[in-house]
Design an enzyme around this catalytic site. Structure first.
Site, PDB file in Angstrom:
ATOM      1  N   GLU A   1       0.823  -1.224   0.000  1.00  0.00           N
ATOM      2  CA  GLU A   1       0.000   0.000   0.000  1.00  0.00           C
ATOM      3  C   GLU A   1       0.851   1.266   0.000  1.00  0.00           C
ATOM      4  O   GLU A   1       0.628   2.179   0.804  1.00  0.00           O
ATOM      5  CB  GLU A   1      -0.970  -0.012   1.193  1.00  0.00           C
ATOM      6  CG  GLU A   1      -1.961  -1.141   1.123  1.00  0.00           C
ATOM      7  CD  GLU A   1      -3.106  -1.067   2.132  1.00  0.00           C
ATOM      8  OE1 GLU A   1      -3.055  -0.231   3.048  1.00  0.00           O
ATOM      9  OE2 GLU A   1      -4.064  -1.871   1.980  1.00  0.00           O
TER      10      GLU A   1
ATOM     11  N   GLU B   1      -5.279  -8.564  -0.239  1.00  0.00           N
ATOM     12  CA  GLU B   1      -5.991  -8.225   1.007  1.00  0.00           C
ATOM     13  C   GLU B   1      -7.452  -8.017   0.664  1.00  0.00           C
ATOM     14  O   GLU B   1      -7.781  -7.148  -0.153  1.00  0.00           O
ATOM     15  CB  GLU B   1      -5.436  -6.952   1.661  1.00  0.00           C
ATOM     16  CG  GLU B   1      -4.154  -7.160   2.411  1.00  0.00           C
ATOM     17  CD  GLU B   1      -3.735  -5.941   3.238  1.00  0.00           C
ATOM     18  OE1 GLU B   1      -4.611  -5.291   3.844  1.00  0.00           O
ATOM     19  OE2 GLU B   1      -2.533  -5.649   3.248  1.00  0.00           O
TER      20      GLU B   1
HETATM   21  O1  AHR Z   1      -5.108  -5.889   7.173  1.00  0.00           O
HETATM   22  C1  AHR Z   1      -5.079  -4.713   7.904  1.00  0.00           C
HETATM   23  C2  AHR Z   1      -4.394  -3.574   7.160  1.00  0.00           C
HETATM   24  O2  AHR Z   1      -5.158  -3.206   6.046  1.00  0.00           O
HETATM   25  C3  AHR Z   1      -3.045  -3.885   6.573  1.00  0.00           C
HETATM   26  O3  AHR Z   1      -2.037  -3.730   7.480  1.00  0.00           O
HETATM   27  C4  AHR Z   1      -2.917  -2.882   5.472  1.00  0.00           C
HETATM   28  O4  AHR Z   1      -2.135  -3.325   4.403  1.00  0.00           O
HETATM   29  C5  AHR Z   1      -4.336  -2.570   5.082  1.00  0.00           C
HETATM   30  O5  AHR Z   1      -4.571  -1.212   5.088  1.00  0.00           O
END
Ligand code: AHR
Length: 501
Positions: free
Chosen positions: A173, A292
């Site tokens: 990110e 994610e």
């Molecule tokens: O999964 C929780 C958080 O969500 C992670 O650390 C990040 O990559 C995302 O913003």
């Protein structure tokens, strides 16, 4: 009752499903590692301090790959802090989540944990505060057999054989203002390309994930993808996507339609990748790593109240309910329909932190509602994903129009002679009779019809009571080539067929 028809054609294969779409994620944050997978004082811990009950619950999910070690913490993480004798490892301020990181678990221990649950590791390198040097050293430490400084250091740490980690994420990110060392697209693209180049010089067999936007809502999306991939297209094999969902307005019908937005996100990223492919006259097709995804909102308020600089506080501990499980099922169906481009995906996360598995420190462990659709897809969704032609009634919600009542993916495992139908009825009031034309599958019979449903969409599980769990009393009838399945309102269905003659 509403009706939906589904045409199946075993020649219409979207793609072989890459099992890594059923991956997950463990970050050094909250109680994911400490108190989650690792609790050396727990009476059920193994010789390395890993909880055997958690190993068992993760193993049942058949998780093929786990992303590690972050996440937001990655952007200021020094991997060297987590290797070598445990008593020499530093306790550090972890700035992303404002906790103390004890480094009692690091690269080697995590590789061991992954081996115990039958997973590969998807390793991520810090491109926030660090860069080429730390990343290439980590590849050498993990993957080089020996006879060099970093590989021999691994051997002195007790790991004679290399970990052979195949998949590597180039940062996390990096467009986010919350990252230590946030980058512009140009800055990230150049750094990621040069870092990836060095990493592949150490081990040419590795695969790399170029970091996409933190989400489709970012103001720089999808320009970030266009600019960064212009730099990384040659060296990377995948681009990452992240998306979290939440029923913040308590409008459940709208919430369950939000996979429509996910579809749009995936299409947009594919379009940008294919634009770059054309621009570069490349023969390579960039694949997607949805590394994610999940529901994340229940714990937001609670997390504001946490005192900083604790070790392993209960962060992001969402308690999932029935409707969250339905959404998770819908997301998995969406991934299966894009099996030609989505080759990896990680349910974020695996234990305690926005997770299907919850532990009590010093106590037991249990399955959240979302455990079930995730397990069904992972265990039964192996084979090829078939293109289905569906005619389903539709409805409108606050944010979405023409939302099909039903969402469907079909997986054919030719070797095992099995067909699995995943079907979601996301309408909250009406049941649907679905008719599947099975003429391409003579001799197949229904083995079971699993259903996850509950009268109360807010019903959740706990250590004491499992209110939401699947039953196998789904209603169906199979005559000649027509399979009729009743998919009840607000239900997740898995219809498993096997060839009997
Ligand atoms: O999964 C929780 C958080 O969500 C992670 O650390 C990040 O990559 C995302 O913003």
């Amino acid at each position: 009752m509403k009706q939906a028809n589904v045409l199946l054609d075993k020649g219409a294969v979207i793609s072989e499903i890459d099992k890594r779409i059923y991956g997950s994620f463990i970050e050094h944050m909250g109680r994911a590692v400490y108190g989650g997978i690792y609790e050396p004082d727990h009476e059920g811990a193994d010789e390395q301090g890993f909880r055997k009950d958690v190993i068992s619950l993760v193993s049942q999910l058949q998780v093929p790959i786990i992303r590690y070690p972050g996440g937001n913490m990655l952007s200021a993480y020094n991997w060297e802090d987590g290797v070598g004798p445990k008593h020499e490892r530093p306790r550090k301020l972890e700035l992303a989540w404002r906790v103390i990181e004890t480094n009692q678990v690091g690269t080697n221990e995590f590789a061991d944990f992954a081996g115990k649950v039958g997973s590969e590791v998807m390793m991520a390198v810090n491109l926030g505060t660090r860069g080429i040097d730390a990343a290439r050293n980590l590849v050498e430490y993990c993957n080089h057999p020996g006879g060099s400084y970093w590989s021999d250091l691994r051997r002195t740490h007790g790991y004679e054989r290399p970990h052979q980690i195949k998949t590597w994420c180039l940062g996390n990110e990096m467009d986010g203002h919350w990252q230590i060392g946030q980058k512009t697209a140009e800055e990230y693209g150049r750094l990621a390309a040069e870092t990836g180049k060095a990493m592949k010089q150490v081990d040419p067999s590795i695969e790399l994930v170029s970091c996409g936007s933190s989400g489709s809502g970012m103001p720089t999306f999808p320009e970030w993808e266009a600019v960064t991939l212009d730099h990384t297209y040659g060296i990377a094999d995948y681009v990452s996507l992240h998306q979290y969902f939440g029923n913040r307005d308590n409008d459940s019908q709208n919430y369950l339609a939000s996979t429509m937005e996910l579809e749009h996100f995936i299409h947009t990223v594919i379009s940008v990748c294919d634009y770059l492919k054309a621009k570069k006259r490349s023969k390579k097709t960039m694949m997607l790593s949805f590394d994610e995804w999940n529901v994340w909102y229940h714990s937001n308020e609670q997390d504001q109240k946490l005192e900083p600089w604790q070790t392993a506080p209960p962060q992001l501990e969402d308690r999932y309910n029935m409707e969250d499980a339905l959404l998770v099922g819908g997301i998995l169906i969406t991934f299966l329909r894009h099996a030609d481009r989505i080759k990896m995906a990680c349910l974020a996360q695996l234990v305690n932190v926005i997770a299907p598995i919850v532990t009590e420190n010093g106590g037991g462990s249990w399955k959240q509602t979302i455990y079930y659709p995730y397990m069904h897809a992972s265990v039964f969704g192996r084979g090829v994903s078939l293109q289905v032609i569906v005619s389903s009634p539709k409805f409108d919600t606050k944010d979405f129009t023409d939302v099909p009542y039903t969402d469907t993916a079909v997986v054919w495992n030719e070797g095992k002679e099995e067909v699995t139908i995943f079907a979601l009825n996301r309408h909250l009031e009406e049941d649907v009779l679905m008719t599947f034309s099975m003429k391409d599958f003579p001799g197949y019979e229904v083995n079971e019809h699993l259903v996850l449903e509950h009268d109360d969409l807010k019903a959740a599980n706990s250590m004491r009571e499992e209110r939401v769990k699947p039953h196998n009393n789904g209603q169906w009838s199979f005559q000649r080539t027509e399979l009729e399945v009743k998919v009840n309102k607000a239900s997740w269905n898995v219809i498993r067929l096997k060839r009997s003659v």
